[in-house]
Design an enzyme around this catalytic site. Structure first.
Site, mmCIF file in Angstrom:
data_model
loop_
_atom_site.group_PDB
_atom_site.id
_atom_site.type_symbol
_atom_site.label_atom_id
_atom_site.label_comp_id
_atom_site.label_asym_id
_atom_site.label_seq_id
_atom_site.Cartn_x
_atom_site.Cartn_y
_atom_site.Cartn_z
ATOM 1 C CG HIS A 264 -2.005 -0.905 1.341
ATOM 2 N ND1 HIS A 264 -2.053 -1.681 2.490
ATOM 3 C CD2 HIS A 264 -3.184 -1.311 0.382
ATOM 4 C CE1 HIS A 264 -3.344 -2.619 2.220
ATOM 5 N NE2 HIS A 264 -3.805 -2.344 1.154
ATOM 6 N NE ARG B 273 -2.965 -7.180 -4.405
ATOM 7 C CZ ARG B 273 -3.865 -6.938 -3.164
ATOM 8 N NH1 ARG B 273 -3.093 -7.399 -2.196
ATOM 9 N NH2 ARG B 273 -5.106 -6.708 -3.498
ATOM 10 C CE LYS C 250 -11.519 -6.595 1.632
ATOM 11 N NZ LYS C 250 -10.272 -5.804 1.333
ATOM 12 C CB SER D 59 -4.421 -6.245 4.662
ATOM 13 O OG SER D 59 -4.004 -4.918 4.223
HETATM 14 P P1 ADP Z 1 -6.055 -5.728 0.786
HETATM 15 O O1 ADP Z 1 -6.318 -6.593 -0.489
HETATM 16 O O2 ADP Z 1 -4.331 -5.796 0.933
HETATM 17 O O3 ADP Z 1 -6.834 -5.950 1.769
HETATM 18 P P2 ADP Z 1 -7.050 -3.176 0.158
HETATM 19 O O4 ADP Z 1 -8.452 -3.676 0.076
HETATM 20 O O5 ADP Z 1 -6.651 -2.350 1.518
HETATM 21 O O6 ADP Z 1 -6.200 -4.238 0.301
HETATM 22 O O7 ADP Z 1 -6.611 -2.483 -1.010
HETATM 23 C C1 ADP Z 1 -6.535 -1.115 -1.337
HETATM 24 C C2 ADP Z 1 -5.836 -0.987 -2.479
HETATM 25 O O8 ADP Z 1 -4.334 -1.320 -2.477
HETATM 26 C C3 ADP Z 1 -6.308 -2.027 -3.853
HETATM 27 O O9 ADP Z 1 -6.332 -1.195 -5.032
HETATM 28 C C4 ADP Z 1 -5.058 -3.001 -3.960
HETATM 29 O O10 ADP Z 1 -5.366 -3.364 -5.146
HETATM 30 C C5 ADP Z 1 -4.094 -2.293 -3.469
HETATM 31 N N1 ADP Z 1 -3.160 -3.156 -2.865
HETATM 32 C C6 ADP Z 1 -3.029 -3.718 -2.031
HETATM 33 N N2 ADP Z 1 -1.750 -4.656 -1.654
HETATM 34 C C7 ADP Z 1 -1.049 -4.100 -2.861
HETATM 35 C C8 ADP Z 1 0.528 -4.562 -2.982
HETATM 36 N N3 ADP Z 1 0.946 -5.474 -2.649
HETATM 37 N N4 ADP Z 1 0.703 -3.998 -4.232
HETATM 38 C C9 ADP Z 1 -0.150 -3.048 -4.893
HETATM 39 N N5 ADP Z 1 -1.307 -2.575 -4.575
HETATM 40 C C10 ADP Z 1 -1.794 -3.070 -3.588
#
Ligand code: ADP
Length: 160
Positions: free
Chosen positions: A17, A90, A41, A128
């Site tokens: 993130h 990703r 979630k 996460s």
């Molecule tokens: P998670 O899938 O980790 O629970 P979130 O719902 O908080 O993540 O995702 C918020 C944004 O961050 C999304 O656009 C997700 O694709 C992006 N994101 C999460 N992890 C990564 C990563 N390792 N690299 C790039 N983008 C990421």
């Protein structure tokens, strides 16, 4: 000038993130990290806690602020003004749901565009949920989350 909105659950924020937030902060004059409440979630941290953890991590990025909302993203951004949503991608598996989200957001708010930044390859596998799983089983997450929040995550998961 557009405000970049980086929305997500951030439960907790990972180095993946942070990489996206940092890169957005180099591309846009202003970035708001938006902790969105996702009723599907079950949370480890409360939204207020997540926002506080992110604030600590981004404190050295002067054009980045953190907010949280339980509103619909399309509605919330409409109130913010001239915004663009910035999301990390990703793998191909992220594409389908992210594409759907981008389209529904634009349907609800026709001015709202979404741009995707490809993940940095070292974070391709990072989410996460992987952090929560590894940490709850006693694994080392020090290379997965920012150092500023490491103890908070370890303590939270140790308490169960
Ligand atoms: P998670 O899938 O980790 O629970 P979130 O719902 O908080 O993540 O995702 C918020 C944004 O961050 C999304 O656009 C997700 O694709 C992006 N994101 C999460 N992890 C990564 C990563 N390792 N690299 C790039 N983008 C990421």
């Amino acid at each position: 000038m557009k405000i970049a909105i980086c929305p997500g659950s951030f439960d907790p924020i990972t180095l993946g993130h942070l990489d996206i937030i940092r890169r957005a902060s180099e591309l846009f004059p202003r970035v708001i990290v938006a902790v969105m409440v996702n009723s599907k979630k079950k949370g480890l941290f409360s939204v207020e806690e997540r926002a506080e953890l992110i604030s600590r991590v981004v404190k050295d990025l002067p054009n980045v602020t953190v907010e949280w909302s339980s509103d619909l993203l399309a509605k919330w951004t409409a109130e913010k003004g001239d915004c663009v949503v910035v999301k990390g991608l990703r793998a191909i598996s992220d594409f389908e749901s992210e594409f759907q989200m981008a389209l529904i957001n634009r349907k609800l708010n026709p001015e709202l565009e979404t741009v995707f930044l490809p993940t940095s390859e070292e974070y391709l596998y990072l989410s996460s949920s992987i952090v929560r799983e590894v940490c709850s089983l006693g694994g080392d997450i020090s290379e997965l989350v920012p150092a500023e929040i490491l103890e908070d995550v370890q303590k939270k998961l140790a308490r169960g």
